[in-house]
Design an enzyme around this catalytic site. Structure first.
Site, mmCIF file in Angstrom:
data_model
loop_
_atom_site.group_PDB
_atom_site.id
_atom_site.type_symbol
_atom_site.label_atom_id
_atom_site.label_comp_id
_atom_site.label_asym_id
_atom_site.label_seq_id
_atom_site.Cartn_x
_atom_site.Cartn_y
_atom_site.Cartn_z
ATOM 1 N N ASN A 253 0.802 -1.221 0.000
ATOM 2 C CA ASN A 253 0.000 0.000 0.000
ATOM 3 C C ASN A 253 0.838 1.275 0.000
ATOM 4 O O ASN A 253 0.303 2.374 0.077
ATOM 5 C CB ASN A 253 -1.000 0.004 1.164
ATOM 6 C CG ASN A 253 -0.324 -0.017 2.515
ATOM 7 O OD1 ASN A 253 0.888 -0.214 2.601
ATOM 8 N ND2 ASN A 253 -1.088 0.166 3.568
ATOM 9 N N CYS A 254 2.160 1.157 -0.114
ATOM 10 C CA CYS A 254 3.060 2.311 -0.173
ATOM 11 C C CYS A 254 2.972 2.952 -1.567
ATOM 12 O O CYS A 254 3.099 2.271 -2.582
ATOM 13 C CB CYS A 254 4.488 1.847 0.115
ATOM 14 S SG CYS A 254 5.747 3.097 -0.197
#
Length: 116
Positions: free
Chosen positions: A10-11
């Site tokens: 999710n970065c």
């Protein structure tokens, strides 16, 4: 050229890197630190090649939440211990290639390594 991309799915920077690699049809495997863990031997190897200072993400929320005593006394041994314990402290992504390791995403560097 096969590669391993390390990070957290999710970065935003990891997402940008994956999009870049996919667009260039680079063969890579994604390794999520949170789901797949982190090998301390590999972390030490990255630190030896890149320098632990380049791996440690001092702009992360995790870094800001560390006690001041830890931040004030940071050294290689302590940095490797806390990165192993909290992989979100590792600057992302880490791209492991056959001949080198890249940390962070820099479009020019990636374009040099993976020309269109």
């Amino acid at each position: 050229m096969s590669a391993i991309l390390y990070g957290i799915k999710n970065c935003d920077t990891v997402k940008k890197t994956r999009k870049f690699l996919d667009a260039r049809q680079v063969d890579y495997t994604f390794h999520d630190f949170r789901e797949d863990g982190l090998n301390p031997i590999q972390l030490s190897a990255w630190a030896a090649e890149l320098g632990w200072e380049n791996l440690l993400n001092k702009r992360s929320t995790t870094w800001r939440q560390l006690p001041d005593e830890t931040k004030d006394n940071i050294n290689e041994v302590l940095a490797l211990m806390i990165m192993e314990d909290q992989p979100t402290l590792i600057k992302r992504p880490v791209l492991e290639l056959a001949d080198r390791v890249l940390v962070g995403f820099n479009e020019k560097t990636y374009s040099d390594v993976f020309p269109e």
